[in-house]
Write an enzyme that holds these catalytic residues in place. Structure first.
Site, PDB file in Angstrom:
ATOM      1  N   ASP A  31    -102.960 -15.883 -49.431  1.00  0.00           N
ATOM      2  CA  ASP A  31    -104.038 -15.072 -50.013  1.00  0.00           C
ATOM      3  C   ASP A  31    -105.125 -16.027 -50.500  1.00  0.00           C
ATOM      4  O   ASP A  31    -104.814 -17.072 -51.072  1.00  0.00           O
ATOM      5  CB  ASP A  31    -103.503 -14.240 -51.184  1.00  0.00           C
ATOM      6  CG  ASP A  31    -104.368 -13.030 -51.476  1.00  0.00           C
ATOM      7  OD1 ASP A  31    -103.851 -11.905 -51.381  1.00  0.00           O
ATOM      8  OD2 ASP A  31    -105.570 -13.214 -51.797  1.00  0.00           O
ATOM      9  N   ASN A  32    -106.377 -15.684 -50.274  1.00  0.00           N
ATOM     10  CA  ASN A  32    -107.453 -16.559 -50.767  1.00  0.00           C
ATOM     11  C   ASN A  32    -107.915 -16.149 -52.169  1.00  0.00           C
ATOM     12  O   ASN A  32    -108.837 -16.747 -52.723  1.00  0.00           O
ATOM     13  CB  ASN A  32    -108.639 -16.576 -49.793  1.00  0.00           C
ATOM     14  CG  ASN A  32    -109.339 -15.235 -49.702  1.00  0.00           C
ATOM     15  OD1 ASN A  32    -108.943 -14.275 -50.355  1.00  0.00           O
ATOM     16  ND2 ASN A  32    -110.371 -15.160 -48.878  1.00  0.00           N
ATOM     17  N   GLY A  36    -107.770 -10.368 -54.087  1.00  0.00           N
ATOM     18  CA  GLY A  36    -106.401 -10.367 -54.604  1.00  0.00           C
ATOM     19  C   GLY A  36    -106.352 -11.111 -55.933  1.00  0.00           C
ATOM     20  O   GLY A  36    -107.328 -11.746 -56.340  1.00  0.00           O
ATOM     21  N   LEU A  76    -101.836  -8.038 -44.058  1.00  0.00           N
ATOM     22  CA  LEU A  76    -102.593  -7.133 -44.937  1.00  0.00           C
ATOM     23  C   LEU A  76    -103.910  -7.750 -45.412  1.00  0.00           C
ATOM     24  O   LEU A  76    -104.701  -7.065 -46.055  1.00  0.00           O
ATOM     25  CB  LEU A  76    -101.743  -6.774 -46.168  1.00  0.00           C
ATOM     26  CG  LEU A  76    -100.819  -5.557 -46.063  1.00  0.00           C
ATOM     27  CD1 LEU A  76     -99.814  -5.682 -44.943  1.00  0.00           C
ATOM     28  CD2 LEU A  76    -100.084  -5.330 -47.378  1.00  0.00           C
ATOM     29  N   THR A  95    -113.737 -11.758 -41.813  1.00  0.00           N
ATOM     30  CA  THR A  95    -112.329 -11.698 -42.231  1.00  0.00           C
ATOM     31  C   THR A  95    -111.530 -10.792 -41.313  1.00  0.00           C
ATOM     32  O   THR A  95    -110.463 -11.160 -40.822  1.00  0.00           O
ATOM     33  CB  THR A  95    -112.212 -11.157 -43.677  1.00  0.00           C
ATOM     34  OG1 THR A  95    -113.025 -11.955 -44.521  1.00  0.00           O
ATOM     35  CG2 THR A  95    -110.783 -11.177 -44.167  1.00  0.00           C
ATOM     36  N   TYR A 149    -116.682  -1.810 -41.412  1.00  0.00           N
ATOM     37  CA  TYR A 149    -115.274  -1.879 -41.826  1.00  0.00           C
ATOM     38  C   TYR A 149    -114.413  -1.180 -40.778  1.00  0.00           C
ATOM     39  O   TYR A 149    -113.449  -1.756 -40.237  1.00  0.00           O
ATOM     40  CB  TYR A 149    -115.134  -1.219 -43.198  1.00  0.00           C
ATOM     41  CG  TYR A 149    -113.749  -1.224 -43.784  1.00  0.00           C
ATOM     42  CD1 TYR A 149    -112.962  -2.369 -43.762  1.00  0.00           C
ATOM     43  CD2 TYR A 149    -113.229  -0.079 -44.383  1.00  0.00           C
ATOM     44  CE1 TYR A 149    -111.687  -2.368 -44.314  1.00  0.00           C
ATOM     45  CE2 TYR A 149    -111.966  -0.074 -44.942  1.00  0.00           C
ATOM     46  CZ  TYR A 149    -111.198  -1.211 -44.905  1.00  0.00           C
ATOM     47  OH  TYR A 149    -109.944  -1.196 -45.451  1.00  0.00           O
ATOM     48  N   LYS A 153    -111.881  -3.107 -38.107  1.00  0.00           N
ATOM     49  CA  LYS A 153    -110.457  -2.773 -38.131  1.00  0.00           C
ATOM     50  C   LYS A 153    -110.018  -2.183 -36.797  1.00  0.00           C
ATOM     51  O   LYS A 153    -108.901  -2.399 -36.333  1.00  0.00           O
ATOM     52  CB  LYS A 153    -110.159  -1.788 -39.269  1.00  0.00           C
ATOM     53  CG  LYS A 153    -110.060  -2.447 -40.613  1.00  0.00           C
ATOM     54  CD  LYS A 153    -109.117  -3.611 -40.542  1.00  0.00           C
ATOM     55  CE  LYS A 153    -108.243  -3.784 -41.717  1.00  0.00           C
ATOM     56  NZ  LYS A 153    -107.257  -4.864 -41.481  1.00  0.00           N
TER      57      LYS A 153
END
Ligand code: UDP
Length: 322
Positions: A31-32, A36, A76, A95, A149, A153
């Site tokens: 995780d960056n 998060g 995720l 990302t 988005y 995805k």
């Protein structure tokens, strides 16, 4: 098993990681910490079966080594929340597209099982009563950042299907519908923690638009239970599953329910979309899943009622979300 969770310090990832460790698995979290937080792993931080790697899935150079040494992957890590997507559209695409590409390539190269998180956003502006996995998708034009988005995805989903066909990738896509629960932050726009926080502070609840838009809210514990069911599930390879609840409610209705349930003295204020997000913002009017596929596969259905969800979110906020 030794299981990699990208985005494991996120809201859903943190709950999933906790559950995996509780089941006796080892967890490797990448995780960056952009959206998060280590707070989401606070309960398991001293567990020796947890390895935490603070890296960005787009720029990290050791993804292959990490993937080689795990048994399976939950992917995720993603740009999260409509507000962030609107405010930072470049990061969203980078990302979701390049980050996922790295993870999928490594999974394919090392023949690892992978479950990839997608979103109900991909249904776009469809006006169907419930959305099914095989439906055509109706995404808005690129002048509106929001749809980047869904589009990014969706490309992830095509990638999974392509790797499945070309290299027999043991991949499954899950489309999450409005997942909520304790430790979700309202910071990135999500409506339930926002409303609960506003109600607890006796501030007016900010209903965007006219409030007639509706959503189905699913407790993160239900979502995690579905993910656990997919760990060892060869029937799901090369397939897509909606994961969501049937707790359908309008956003105005949600605001009223939160105020009543928490005994708050808050009122409700209507905020026009162009003030809340950006000029010309397009919302999805209704969004409800058809969950027959996941029910047939795992005998899964969401079990938490909306009142229980509101209760858990409020309890989380009151306890400092630890
Ligand atoms: N929303 C709202 N007030 C807020 C935040 C969100 O009325 O403070 C609305 C938002 O416009 C959308 C719904 O609540 O119609 C759900 O928003 P959220 O960001 O939680 O999830 P989305 O369904 O947009 O992915």
């Amino acid at each position: 098993m030794r299981i990699l969770v990208t985005g494991g310090a996120g809201f859903i990832g943190g709950h999933l990681t906790e559950r995996l460790l509780k089941m006796g698995h080892e967890a490797v979290v990448i995780d960056n910490l952009s959206t998060g937080s280590l707070n989401n792993l606070a309960r398991v931080q001293s567990n020796p079966a947890l390895e935490f790697i603070q890296e960005d899935i787009v720029t990290m150079t050791d993804m292959g080594d990490i993937v080689r040494n795990v048994d399976m992957i939950f992917h995720l890590a993603a740009a999260v929340g409509v507000e962030l997507v609107v405010n930072d559209p470049v990061r969203t695409i980078t990302t979701n597209v390049h980050g996922t590409e790295q993870v999928l390539k490594a999974a394919a190269e090392h023949d690892k099982r992978i479950v990839v998180a997608s979103t109900s956003e991909v249904y776009g502006k469809s006006t169907k009563k419930t959305f099914s996995e095989t439906d055509d998708l109706l995404i808005g034009c690129p002048n509106h950042s929001r749809w980047s988005y869904a589009c990014s995805k969706l490309l992830d989903e095509f990638y999974v299907m392509a790797f499945y066909r070309a290299q027999k990738l043991k991949g499954t896509v899950v489309r999450f519908f409005n997942t909520v629960g304790p430790r979700q932050t309202g910071q990135y726009g999500m409506v339930v923690p926002r409303f609960v926080e506003q109600a607890l502070n006796n501030e007016d609840l900010s209903v965007y638009g006219d409030g007639t838009q509706s959503r189905c809210f699913c407790h993160v514990f239900d979502t995690v239970r579905a993910l656990i069911g997919l760990i060892d599930c060869p029937e799901s390879y090369g397939k897509i599953y909606n994961i969501g609840s049937h707790n359908k409610i309008s956003i105005q209705g949600l605001a009223e329910l939160v105020i009543a349930q928490l005994g708050s003295s808050s009122g409700i204020k209507k905020v026009p979309y162009d003030q809340a997000y950006e000029a010309g913002f397009e919302d999805m009017l209704h969004r409800a899943p058809n969950t027959r596929a996941v029910r047939d596969l795992l005998n899964w259905k969401a079990e938490f009622a909306l009142e229980e969800i509101i209760h858990d979110v409020a309890a989380g906020i009151k306890s400092g979300n630890t």
